[in-house]
Design a protein around this motif. Structure first.
Motif, PDB file in Angstrom:
ATOM      1  N   VAL A  13       0.823  -1.202   0.000  1.00  0.00           N
ATOM      2  CA  VAL A  13       0.000   0.000   0.000  1.00  0.00           C
ATOM      3  C   VAL A  13       0.865   1.264   0.000  1.00  0.00           C
ATOM      4  N   LEU A  14       1.880   1.291   0.864  1.00  0.00           N
ATOM      5  CA  LEU A  14       2.678   2.500   1.041  1.00  0.00           C
ATOM      6  C   LEU A  14       3.588   2.805  -0.136  1.00  0.00           C
ATOM      7  N   LEU A  15       4.193   1.766  -0.721  1.00  0.00           N
ATOM      8  CA  LEU A  15       5.172   2.003  -1.778  1.00  0.00           C
ATOM      9  C   LEU A  15       4.560   2.697  -2.992  1.00  0.00           C
ATOM     10  N   PRO A  16       3.408   2.240  -3.504  1.00  0.00           N
ATOM     11  CA  PRO A  16       2.802   2.980  -4.623  1.00  0.00           C
ATOM     12  C   PRO A  16       2.444   4.420  -4.260  1.00  0.00           C
ATOM     13  N   LEU A  17       1.987   4.622  -3.007  1.00  0.00           N
ATOM     14  CA  LEU A  17       1.661   5.985  -2.579  1.00  0.00           C
ATOM     15  C   LEU A  17       2.900   6.872  -2.574  1.00  0.00           C
ATOM     16  N   LEU A  18       4.018   6.322  -2.085  1.00  0.00           N
ATOM     17  CA  LEU A  18       5.260   7.088  -2.076  1.00  0.00           C
ATOM     18  C   LEU A  18       5.706   7.426  -3.492  1.00  0.00           C
ATOM     19  N   LEU A  19       5.610   6.441  -4.400  1.00  0.00           N
ATOM     20  CA  LEU A  19       6.032   6.674  -5.786  1.00  0.00           C
ATOM     21  C   LEU A  19       5.136   7.706  -6.462  1.00  0.00           C
ATOM     22  N   ALA A  20       3.830   7.588  -6.238  1.00  0.00           N
ATOM     23  CA  ALA A  20       2.906   8.560  -6.826  1.00  0.00           C
ATOM     24  C   ALA A  20       3.154   9.953  -6.241  1.00  0.00           C
ATOM     25  N   GLY A  21       3.339  10.005  -4.914  1.00  0.00           N
ATOM     26  CA  GLY A  21       3.627  11.277  -4.279  1.00  0.00           C
ATOM     27  C   GLY A  21       4.933  11.872  -4.767  1.00  0.00           C
ATOM     28  N   PHE A  22       5.920  11.013  -4.968  1.00  0.00           N
ATOM     29  CA  PHE A  22       7.219  11.479  -5.470  1.00  0.00           C
ATOM     30  C   PHE A  22       7.050  12.155  -6.827  1.00  0.00           C
ATOM     31  N   ALA A  23       6.287  11.521  -7.721  1.00  0.00           N
ATOM     32  CA  ALA A  23       6.081  12.096  -9.052  1.00  0.00           C
ATOM     33  C   ALA A  23       5.357  13.437  -8.967  1.00  0.00           C
ATOM     34  N   PHE A  24       4.361  13.525  -8.079  1.00  0.00           N
ATOM     35  CA  PHE A  24       3.571  14.755  -7.974  1.00  0.00           C
ATOM     36  C   PHE A  24       4.395  15.899  -7.392  1.00  0.00           C
ATOM     37  N   VAL A  25       5.017  15.662  -6.227  1.00  0.00           N
ATOM     38  CA  VAL A  25       5.714  16.772  -5.559  1.00  0.00           C
ATOM     39  C   VAL A  25       6.981  17.171  -6.306  1.00  0.00           C
ATOM     40  N   SER A  26       7.593  16.244  -7.037  1.00  0.00           N
ATOM     41  CA  SER A  26       8.785  16.595  -7.808  1.00  0.00           C
ATOM     42  C   SER A  26       8.455  17.637  -8.865  1.00  0.00           C
TER      43      SER A  26
END
Length: 478
Positions: free
Chosen positions: A116-129
Protein backbone atom coordinates in the motif's frame (compact mmCIF):
# COMPACT_ATOMS: atom_id res chain seq x y z
CA UNK A 1 15.11 27.13 5.43
CA UNK A 2 13.33 27.08 8.81
CA UNK A 3 11.00 24.35 7.49
CA UNK A 4 14.07 22.31 6.53
CA UNK A 5 15.47 22.50 10.07
CA UNK A 6 12.06 21.69 11.53
CA UNK A 7 11.80 18.60 9.32
CA UNK A 8 15.34 17.61 10.26
CA UNK A 9 14.55 18.00 13.97
CA UNK A 10 11.52 15.73 13.76
CA UNK A 11 13.39 13.22 11.59
CA UNK A 12 16.36 13.05 14.01
CA UNK A 13 14.02 12.51 16.98
CA UNK A 14 12.07 9.88 15.04
CA UNK A 15 15.25 8.08 13.94
CA UNK A 16 16.44 7.91 17.55
CA UNK A 17 13.10 6.52 18.67
CA UNK A 18 12.91 3.95 15.86
CA UNK A 19 16.48 2.77 16.41
CA UNK A 20 15.69 1.81 20.01
CA UNK A 21 13.64 -1.06 18.60
CA UNK A 22 16.63 -2.59 16.83
CA UNK A 23 17.29 -6.19 17.91
CA UNK A 24 19.34 -7.05 19.89
CA UNK A 25 18.30 -4.27 22.23
CA UNK A 26 20.71 -2.69 24.67
CA UNK A 27 19.44 -1.27 27.95
CA UNK A 28 20.77 2.14 26.90
CA UNK A 29 22.24 2.89 23.47
CA UNK A 30 25.77 4.28 23.49
CA UNK A 31 25.39 8.06 22.87
CA UNK A 32 28.42 7.99 20.58
CA UNK A 33 26.12 6.52 17.95
CA UNK A 34 23.87 9.62 17.90
CA UNK A 35 26.00 11.75 15.51
CA UNK A 36 25.95 8.94 12.94
CA UNK A 37 22.17 8.73 13.05
CA UNK A 38 21.72 12.51 12.90
CA UNK A 39 24.06 12.91 9.92
CA UNK A 40 22.49 9.93 8.16
CA UNK A 41 19.03 11.46 8.69
CA UNK A 42 20.29 14.83 7.44
CA UNK A 43 21.74 13.27 4.31
CA UNK A 44 18.49 11.43 3.57
CA UNK A 45 16.30 14.49 4.13
CA UNK A 46 18.62 16.64 2.05
CA UNK A 47 18.81 14.19 -0.85
CA UNK A 48 15.03 13.82 -1.10
CA UNK A 49 14.59 17.59 -0.72
CA UNK A 50 16.82 18.02 -3.79
CA UNK A 51 14.86 15.40 -5.72
CA UNK A 52 11.35 16.53 -4.78
CA UNK A 53 11.54 20.14 -3.59
CA UNK A 54 9.23 19.18 -0.71
CA UNK A 55 10.60 19.08 2.84
CA UNK A 56 7.69 17.14 4.29
CA UNK A 57 7.63 14.57 1.53
CA UNK A 58 11.39 14.19 2.00
CA UNK A 59 10.73 13.74 5.71
CA UNK A 60 8.15 10.99 5.07
CA UNK A 61 10.41 9.17 2.58
CA UNK A 62 13.44 9.41 4.87
CA UNK A 63 11.42 8.13 7.80
CA UNK A 64 10.23 5.22 5.67
CA UNK A 65 13.86 4.30 4.84
CA UNK A 66 14.99 4.47 8.49
CA UNK A 67 12.03 2.34 9.50
CA UNK A 68 12.74 -0.14 6.69
CA UNK A 69 16.37 -0.52 7.80
CA UNK A 70 15.41 -1.29 11.40
CA UNK A 71 12.58 -3.64 10.46
CA UNK A 72 14.81 -5.36 7.89
CA UNK A 73 17.55 -5.79 10.48
CA UNK A 74 15.11 -7.28 12.99
CA UNK A 75 13.64 -9.68 10.43
CA UNK A 76 17.11 -10.80 9.44
CA UNK A 77 18.12 -11.30 13.07
CA UNK A 78 15.02 -13.41 13.65
CA UNK A 79 15.62 -15.56 10.55
CA UNK A 80 19.42 -15.79 10.40
CA UNK A 81 20.65 -14.91 13.87
CA UNK A 82 22.50 -11.71 12.96
CA UNK A 83 21.43 -8.10 12.30
CA UNK A 84 21.73 -6.13 9.08
CA UNK A 85 25.22 -5.31 7.85
CA UNK A 86 26.41 -3.04 5.04
CA UNK A 87 27.03 -5.91 2.60
CA UNK A 88 23.35 -6.89 2.75
CA UNK A 89 22.52 -3.56 1.12
CA UNK A 90 25.19 -4.02 -1.56
CA UNK A 91 23.63 -7.26 -2.79
CA UNK A 92 20.03 -6.02 -2.54
CA UNK A 93 19.78 -6.33 -6.35
CA UNK A 94 19.48 -10.10 -5.80
CA UNK A 95 15.94 -9.42 -4.61
CA UNK A 96 14.95 -8.48 -8.17
CA UNK A 97 16.41 -11.71 -9.56
CA UNK A 98 14.81 -14.14 -7.09
CA UNK A 99 12.31 -12.35 -4.81
CA UNK A 100 11.07 -15.70 -3.43
CA UNK A 101 14.41 -16.07 -1.63
CA UNK A 102 13.48 -13.06 0.50
CA UNK A 103 9.71 -12.49 0.51
CA UNK A 104 9.05 -15.52 2.72
CA UNK A 105 10.91 -13.77 5.56
CA UNK A 106 8.48 -10.83 5.56
CA UNK A 107 5.23 -11.27 7.55
CA UNK A 108 2.10 -11.09 5.36
CA UNK A 109 0.75 -8.06 7.24
CA UNK A 110 3.98 -6.16 6.62
CA UNK A 111 3.97 -7.17 2.96
CA UNK A 112 0.45 -5.79 2.67
CA UNK A 113 1.48 -2.52 4.30
CA UNK A 114 4.45 -2.18 1.93
CA UNK A 115 2.20 -2.94 -1.04
CA UNK A 116 0.00 0.00 0.00
CA UNK A 117 2.68 2.50 1.04
CA UNK A 118 5.17 2.00 -1.78
CA UNK A 119 2.80 2.98 -4.62
CA UNK A 120 1.66 5.99 -2.58
CA UNK A 121 5.26 7.09 -2.08
CA UNK A 122 6.03 6.67 -5.79
CA UNK A 123 2.91 8.56 -6.83
CA UNK A 124 3.63 11.28 -4.28
CA UNK A 125 7.22 11.48 -5.47
CA UNK A 126 6.08 12.10 -9.05
CA UNK A 127 3.57 14.75 -7.97
CA UNK A 128 5.71 16.77 -5.56
CA UNK A 129 8.79 16.59 -7.81
CA UNK A 130 6.82 18.51 -10.43
CA UNK A 131 5.55 21.13 -7.96
CA UNK A 132 8.51 21.26 -5.56
CA UNK A 133 9.95 24.59 -4.42
CA UNK A 134 13.39 25.71 -5.61
CA UNK A 135 14.28 27.03 -2.14
CA UNK A 136 13.77 23.55 -0.68
CA UNK A 137 16.03 22.07 -3.35
CA UNK A 138 18.72 24.65 -2.57
CA UNK A 139 18.40 23.90 1.15
CA UNK A 140 18.84 20.22 0.30
CA UNK A 141 22.03 20.92 -1.65
CA UNK A 142 23.52 22.78 1.31
CA UNK A 143 22.34 20.15 3.79
CA UNK A 144 23.64 17.22 1.74
CA UNK A 145 27.05 18.83 1.24
CA UNK A 146 27.45 19.55 4.96
CA UNK A 147 26.12 16.20 6.17
CA UNK A 148 28.24 14.13 3.76
CA UNK A 149 31.33 16.18 4.61
CA UNK A 150 30.81 15.85 8.37
CA UNK A 151 30.00 12.15 8.06
CA UNK A 152 33.20 11.61 6.11
CA UNK A 153 35.23 13.37 8.84
CA UNK A 154 33.41 11.48 11.60
CA UNK A 155 34.04 8.10 9.98
CA UNK A 156 37.67 8.92 9.24
CA UNK A 157 38.36 9.85 12.87
CA UNK A 158 36.19 7.35 14.72
CA UNK A 159 37.78 4.80 17.01
CA UNK A 160 34.51 2.90 17.47
CA UNK A 161 34.09 -0.74 16.41
CA UNK A 162 37.75 -1.49 15.59
CA UNK A 163 37.10 -5.23 15.13
CA UNK A 164 34.06 -7.12 13.77
CA UNK A 165 31.56 -7.78 16.55
CA UNK A 166 28.30 -7.37 14.70
CA UNK A 167 25.74 -8.51 17.27
CA UNK A 168 27.46 -6.72 20.16
CA UNK A 169 28.03 -3.51 18.20
CA UNK A 170 24.43 -3.38 16.97
CA UNK A 171 23.25 -3.88 20.53
CA UNK A 172 25.53 -1.13 21.82
CA UNK A 173 25.27 1.49 19.06
CA UNK A 174 22.15 0.61 17.03
CA UNK A 175 21.61 -0.42 13.43
CA UNK A 176 22.49 2.71 11.46
CA UNK A 177 25.82 3.59 13.18
CA UNK A 178 26.94 -0.04 12.89
CA UNK A 179 26.08 -0.21 9.18
CA UNK A 180 27.97 3.03 8.51
CA UNK A 181 31.08 2.24 10.56
CA UNK A 182 31.32 -1.34 9.28
CA UNK A 183 31.13 -0.04 5.71
CA UNK A 184 33.95 2.39 6.47
CA UNK A 185 36.06 -0.32 8.14
CA UNK A 186 35.44 -2.62 5.16
CA UNK A 187 36.78 0.03 2.75
CA UNK A 188 39.91 0.36 4.88
CA UNK A 189 40.78 -3.35 4.93
CA UNK A 190 44.10 -3.91 3.09
CA UNK A 191 44.62 -6.52 0.40
CA UNK A 192 46.70 -9.53 1.43
CA UNK A 193 49.98 -10.55 -0.16
CA UNK A 194 49.43 -13.67 -2.32
CA UNK A 195 50.63 -17.04 -0.98
CA UNK A 196 53.74 -18.75 -2.37
CA UNK A 197 53.39 -20.92 -5.45
CA UNK A 198 52.78 -24.63 -4.91
CA UNK A 199 55.54 -27.01 -5.99
CA UNK A 200 55.47 -28.79 -9.34
CA UNK A 201 54.73 -32.51 -9.47
CA UNK A 202 54.90 -35.30 -12.03
CA UNK A 203 51.80 -37.03 -10.70
CA UNK A 204 48.62 -35.82 -9.01
CA UNK A 205 45.19 -37.34 -8.29
CA UNK A 206 43.58 -37.45 -11.70
CA UNK A 207 40.23 -36.27 -10.40
CA UNK A 208 39.43 -33.83 -7.61
CA UNK A 209 35.68 -33.33 -7.12
CA UNK A 210 34.51 -30.86 -4.47
CA UNK A 211 30.77 -30.64 -3.84
CA UNK A 212 29.33 -27.76 -1.85
CA UNK A 213 25.88 -29.09 -1.00
CA UNK A 214 23.08 -26.61 -0.40
CA UNK A 215 21.78 -26.64 3.20
CA UNK A 216 23.22 -30.12 3.80
CA UNK A 217 23.15 -30.87 7.52
CA UNK A 218 22.73 -33.90 9.76
CA UNK A 219 19.05 -33.94 10.80
CA UNK A 220 20.09 -35.33 14.19
CA UNK A 221 21.84 -31.99 14.78
CA UNK A 222 18.71 -30.04 13.78
CA UNK A 223 16.35 -31.60 16.35
CA UNK A 224 14.29 -33.08 13.54
CA UNK A 225 12.81 -36.54 13.55
CA UNK A 226 15.81 -38.79 12.83
CA UNK A 227 16.35 -39.33 9.13
CA UNK A 228 18.60 -41.97 7.62
CA UNK A 229 21.53 -40.66 5.58
CA UNK A 230 23.27 -43.87 4.50
CA UNK A 231 25.46 -42.10 1.96
CA UNK A 232 26.88 -39.79 4.60
CA UNK A 233 27.34 -42.62 7.09
CA UNK A 234 29.18 -44.76 4.56
CA UNK A 235 31.33 -41.81 3.52
CA UNK A 236 32.26 -41.16 7.14
CA UNK A 237 33.28 -44.79 7.59
CA UNK A 238 35.61 -44.72 4.59
CA UNK A 239 36.76 -41.08 4.65
CA UNK A 240 40.41 -40.26 5.10
CA UNK A 241 39.17 -37.15 6.94
CA UNK A 242 35.74 -36.09 8.16
CA UNK A 243 34.06 -34.11 10.91
CA UNK A 244 32.16 -30.92 11.61
CA UNK A 245 32.54 -27.91 9.34
CA UNK A 246 32.19 -24.79 11.47
CA UNK A 247 30.50 -22.33 9.13
CA UNK A 248 29.67 -18.84 10.36
CA UNK A 249 26.35 -18.27 8.61
CA UNK A 250 22.97 -19.76 9.40
CA UNK A 251 20.25 -20.19 6.79
CA UNK A 252 22.12 -18.11 4.19
CA UNK A 253 25.53 -16.70 3.32
CA UNK A 254 26.58 -19.51 1.02
CA UNK A 255 29.37 -17.27 -0.25
CA UNK A 256 31.13 -17.19 3.14
CA UNK A 257 31.58 -20.96 3.16
CA UNK A 258 32.29 -21.04 -0.58
CA UNK A 259 34.97 -18.38 -0.30
CA UNK A 260 36.58 -20.11 2.68
CA UNK A 261 36.89 -23.44 0.88
CA UNK A 262 37.98 -21.87 -2.41
CA UNK A 263 40.43 -19.29 -1.05
CA UNK A 264 41.48 -20.52 2.38
CA UNK A 265 41.56 -17.15 4.14
CA UNK A 266 40.06 -17.20 7.63
CA UNK A 267 37.39 -14.78 8.76
CA UNK A 268 39.88 -13.31 11.21
CA UNK A 269 42.26 -12.60 8.33
CA UNK A 270 39.46 -11.05 6.28
CA UNK A 271 38.29 -8.74 9.07
CA UNK A 272 35.30 -6.70 7.97
CA UNK A 273 35.45 -8.32 4.54
CA UNK A 274 34.22 -11.63 5.91
CA UNK A 275 30.57 -10.59 5.90
CA UNK A 276 30.59 -10.93 2.12
CA UNK A 277 34.04 -11.99 0.95
CA UNK A 278 32.88 -12.28 -2.65
CA UNK A 279 32.74 -8.46 -2.85
CA UNK A 280 36.55 -8.35 -2.70
CA UNK A 281 37.44 -11.87 -3.89
CA UNK A 282 38.88 -10.51 -7.16
CA UNK A 283 41.79 -9.17 -5.11
CA UNK A 284 42.31 -12.64 -3.60
CA UNK A 285 42.49 -14.70 -6.79
CA UNK A 286 46.04 -15.78 -5.96
CA UNK A 287 44.65 -17.70 -2.96
CA UNK A 288 42.01 -19.63 -4.93
CA UNK A 289 42.31 -23.39 -5.39
CA UNK A 290 41.90 -23.34 -9.20
CA UNK A 291 44.46 -20.56 -9.49
CA UNK A 292 47.03 -22.22 -7.23
CA UNK A 293 46.50 -25.64 -8.82
CA UNK A 294 46.46 -24.45 -12.44
CA UNK A 295 49.91 -25.96 -13.13
CA UNK A 296 48.71 -29.34 -11.84
CA UNK A 297 45.16 -29.39 -13.23
CA UNK A 298 44.79 -28.25 -16.85
CA UNK A 299 41.01 -28.67 -16.58
CA UNK A 300 39.36 -26.64 -13.81
CA UNK A 301 35.57 -26.70 -13.92
CA UNK A 302 33.01 -24.77 -11.89
CA UNK A 303 29.50 -26.26 -11.89
CA UNK A 304 26.33 -24.61 -10.58
CA UNK A 305 22.83 -25.31 -11.95
CA UNK A 306 21.48 -21.83 -11.28
CA UNK A 307 21.85 -18.21 -12.30
CA UNK A 308 25.55 -17.36 -12.01
CA UNK A 309 24.82 -13.67 -11.64
CA UNK A 310 24.15 -14.36 -7.97
CA UNK A 311 27.21 -13.18 -6.04
CA UNK A 312 28.65 -12.28 -9.49
CA UNK A 313 29.88 -15.85 -9.96
CA UNK A 314 29.70 -15.36 -13.74
CA UNK A 315 32.53 -12.83 -13.45
CA UNK A 316 34.27 -14.08 -10.35
CA UNK A 317 34.81 -17.78 -11.06
CA UNK A 318 36.93 -17.25 -14.19
CA UNK A 319 38.94 -14.67 -12.24
CA UNK A 320 39.59 -17.27 -9.53
CA UNK A 321 41.09 -19.64 -12.09
CA UNK A 322 38.30 -21.83 -13.47
CA UNK A 323 38.68 -22.31 -17.22
CA UNK A 324 35.33 -23.98 -17.82
CA UNK A 325 31.95 -22.95 -16.42
CA UNK A 326 28.94 -25.29 -16.39
CA UNK A 327 25.87 -23.22 -15.53
CA UNK A 328 22.08 -23.16 -15.60
CA UNK A 329 21.84 -23.26 -19.40
CA UNK A 330 23.74 -26.57 -19.41
CA UNK A 331 20.91 -28.10 -17.36
CA UNK A 332 18.07 -26.93 -19.64
CA UNK A 333 16.56 -30.41 -19.95
CA UNK A 334 17.58 -31.63 -16.51
CA UNK A 335 15.21 -33.04 -13.91
CA UNK A 336 13.85 -30.62 -11.34
CA UNK A 337 12.74 -31.80 -7.92
CA UNK A 338 10.85 -28.97 -6.32
CA UNK A 339 11.67 -25.50 -7.67
CA UNK A 340 15.29 -26.20 -8.59
CA UNK A 341 17.58 -28.50 -10.61
CA UNK A 342 17.81 -31.83 -8.81
CA UNK A 343 20.88 -33.17 -7.08
CA UNK A 344 20.41 -36.29 -9.18
CA UNK A 345 20.90 -34.21 -12.34
CA UNK A 346 23.92 -32.48 -10.81
CA UNK A 347 25.44 -35.86 -9.88
CA UNK A 348 24.90 -37.13 -13.43
CA UNK A 349 26.63 -34.04 -14.83
CA UNK A 350 29.60 -34.55 -12.50
CA UNK A 351 29.87 -38.19 -13.57
CA UNK A 352 29.77 -37.09 -17.21
CA UNK A 353 32.51 -34.52 -16.67
CA UNK A 354 34.63 -37.11 -14.87
CA UNK A 355 34.22 -39.70 -17.63
CA UNK A 356 35.12 -37.16 -20.34
CA UNK A 357 38.25 -35.89 -18.60
CA UNK A 358 41.45 -36.97 -20.30
CA UNK A 359 43.74 -34.77 -18.21
CA UNK A 360 43.96 -34.12 -14.47
CA UNK A 361 40.73 -32.33 -13.62
CA UNK A 362 39.54 -30.22 -10.71
CA UNK A 363 35.76 -29.83 -10.39
CA UNK A 364 34.03 -27.55 -7.88
CA UNK A 365 30.24 -27.95 -7.80
CA UNK A 366 27.57 -25.99 -5.92
CA UNK A 367 24.22 -27.77 -5.63
CA UNK A 368 20.81 -26.11 -5.70
CA UNK A 369 17.99 -28.61 -5.05
CA UNK A 370 17.66 -28.10 -1.31
CA UNK A 371 17.51 -24.29 -1.42
CA UNK A 372 14.77 -22.55 0.54
CA UNK A 373 12.21 -21.38 1.11
CA UNK A 374 10.71 -24.59 2.46
CA UNK A 375 7.01 -24.63 3.22
CA UNK A 376 4.04 -26.97 3.44
CA UNK A 377 3.10 -28.43 0.08
CA UNK A 378 6.58 -28.50 -1.37
CA UNK A 379 7.06 -32.12 -2.51
CA UNK A 380 3.59 -32.66 -0.98
CA UNK A 381 5.15 -32.40 2.48
CA UNK A 382 3.04 -31.48 5.49
CA UNK A 383 5.49 -28.74 6.52
CA UNK A 384 8.78 -27.11 5.62
CA UNK A 385 10.92 -29.55 7.58
CA UNK A 386 9.27 -32.47 5.80
CA UNK A 387 10.16 -30.99 2.40
CA UNK A 388 13.70 -30.26 3.58
CA UNK A 389 14.36 -33.84 4.72
CA UNK A 390 13.09 -35.23 1.41
CA UNK A 391 15.56 -33.04 -0.48
CA UNK A 392 18.23 -33.97 2.05
CA UNK A 393 17.77 -37.65 1.19
CA UNK A 394 18.36 -36.80 -2.48
CA UNK A 395 21.60 -34.99 -1.60
CA UNK A 396 22.67 -38.06 0.35
CA UNK A 397 21.94 -40.25 -2.70
CA UNK A 398 24.15 -37.98 -4.80
CA UNK A 399 27.00 -38.45 -2.32
CA UNK A 400 26.56 -42.23 -2.39
CA UNK A 401 26.39 -42.25 -6.20
CA UNK A 402 29.55 -40.18 -6.60
CA UNK A 403 31.37 -42.39 -4.11
CA UNK A 404 30.37 -45.54 -6.02
CA UNK A 405 31.37 -43.97 -9.35
CA UNK A 406 34.85 -43.04 -8.14
CA UNK A 407 35.25 -46.46 -6.53
CA UNK A 408 34.59 -48.14 -9.87
CA UNK A 409 36.47 -45.61 -12.02
CA UNK A 410 39.89 -46.89 -11.02
CA UNK A 411 41.73 -43.59 -11.35
CA UNK A 412 43.26 -41.83 -8.39
CA UNK A 413 40.76 -39.32 -7.10
CA UNK A 414 39.73 -37.11 -4.20
CA UNK A 415 36.08 -36.44 -3.30
CA UNK A 416 35.19 -33.66 -0.86
CA UNK A 417 31.56 -33.17 0.15
CA UNK A 418 30.21 -30.62 2.65
CA UNK A 419 27.18 -28.55 3.60
CA UNK A 420 27.34 -24.78 3.12
CA UNK A 421 25.05 -23.91 6.05
CA UNK A 422 22.03 -25.14 7.98
CA UNK A 423 18.51 -24.36 6.76
CA UNK A 424 16.36 -21.64 8.28
CA UNK A 425 12.75 -22.84 8.62
CA UNK A 426 10.78 -20.49 10.91
CA UNK A 427 9.09 -22.31 13.74
CA UNK A 428 11.03 -25.51 13.07
CA UNK A 429 14.74 -24.80 12.56
CA UNK A 430 15.82 -21.54 14.19
CA UNK A 431 19.20 -19.84 14.49
CA UNK A 432 21.28 -21.10 17.39
CA UNK A 433 24.95 -20.94 18.45
CA UNK A 434 25.75 -24.38 16.97
CA UNK A 435 25.90 -23.94 13.19
CA UNK A 436 28.22 -26.67 11.97
CA UNK A 437 27.50 -28.92 9.00
CA UNK A 438 29.14 -32.25 8.06
CA UNK A 439 32.07 -32.68 5.70
CA UNK A 440 33.83 -35.74 4.33
CA UNK A 441 37.00 -36.22 2.31
CA UNK A 442 37.50 -39.56 0.54
CA UNK A 443 40.58 -40.70 -1.34
CA UNK A 444 40.47 -43.26 -4.14
CA UNK A 445 41.81 -45.91 -4.18
CA UNK A 446 40.85 -46.06 -0.52
CA UNK A 447 43.33 -46.51 2.28
CA UNK A 448 42.89 -47.46 5.91
CA UNK A 449 43.33 -44.01 7.44
CA UNK A 450 40.17 -42.54 8.96
CA UNK A 451 40.66 -39.29 10.87
CA UNK A 452 38.07 -37.10 12.55
CA UNK A 453 38.80 -33.39 12.76
CA UNK A 454 36.55 -30.36 13.08
CA UNK A 455 37.48 -27.61 10.61
CA UNK A 456 36.46 -24.18 9.42
CA UNK A 457 35.89 -23.69 5.68
CA UNK A 458 39.32 -22.04 5.38
CA UNK A 459 40.92 -24.98 7.18
CA UNK A 460 39.15 -27.37 4.81
CA UNK A 461 40.80 -25.51 1.92
CA UNK A 462 44.22 -26.21 3.40
CA UNK A 463 43.27 -29.82 4.18
CA UNK A 464 42.41 -30.30 0.48
CA UNK A 465 45.76 -28.85 -0.57
CA UNK A 466 47.56 -31.04 1.99
CA UNK A 467 45.76 -34.13 0.67
CA UNK A 468 46.77 -33.36 -2.92
CA UNK A 469 50.36 -32.70 -1.90
CA UNK A 470 50.32 -35.88 0.15
CA UNK A 471 49.17 -37.77 -2.92
CA UNK A 472 51.98 -36.18 -4.90
CA UNK A 473 54.51 -37.31 -2.33
CA UNK A 474 53.05 -40.82 -2.33
CA UNK A 475 53.10 -41.04 -6.10
CA UNK A 476 56.66 -39.71 -6.25
CA UNK A 477 57.80 -42.27 -3.68
CA UNK A 478 56.12 -45.07 -5.58
Amino acid sequence: MSVFFLGLFFLAISAEAIDTFTIPRGFIRDPRGIPFRVLFATALLSAFSILTGSIWFAFATSLFIVLALVIGSNLKHRMLGEPLVFSDLVVASSFLKEPKFYLHAIPPALLGLIAVLLPLLLAGFAFVSWHGALTNRLAGIVGLSISIGLLHVLLARTTLMPIPRLVGDTKQFGAIPTILVYWHRWRQEPDAAPPPALPAADSVPELVIIVQCESFADPAELNLQPSQLPGLEQARQHASLHGKLHVSGFGAYTMRTEYGVLCGRSEKDLGFRHYDPFLTASQDQGFALPHRLAHLYPQRVFVHPHDLRFYSRDRLMPELGFNRIVAEQDFAEALRIGPYISDEALGQKLKQLASESMKPTLIYAVSMENHGPWKAGRLDAADGAGAYTQHLANSDLMLADLTAMLEQDGRSALLVFFGDHRPSIPGQIEAQPERHTPYTMLRFPRDTENSVQDLTPAELHHAILAEILRAQAGNTAA
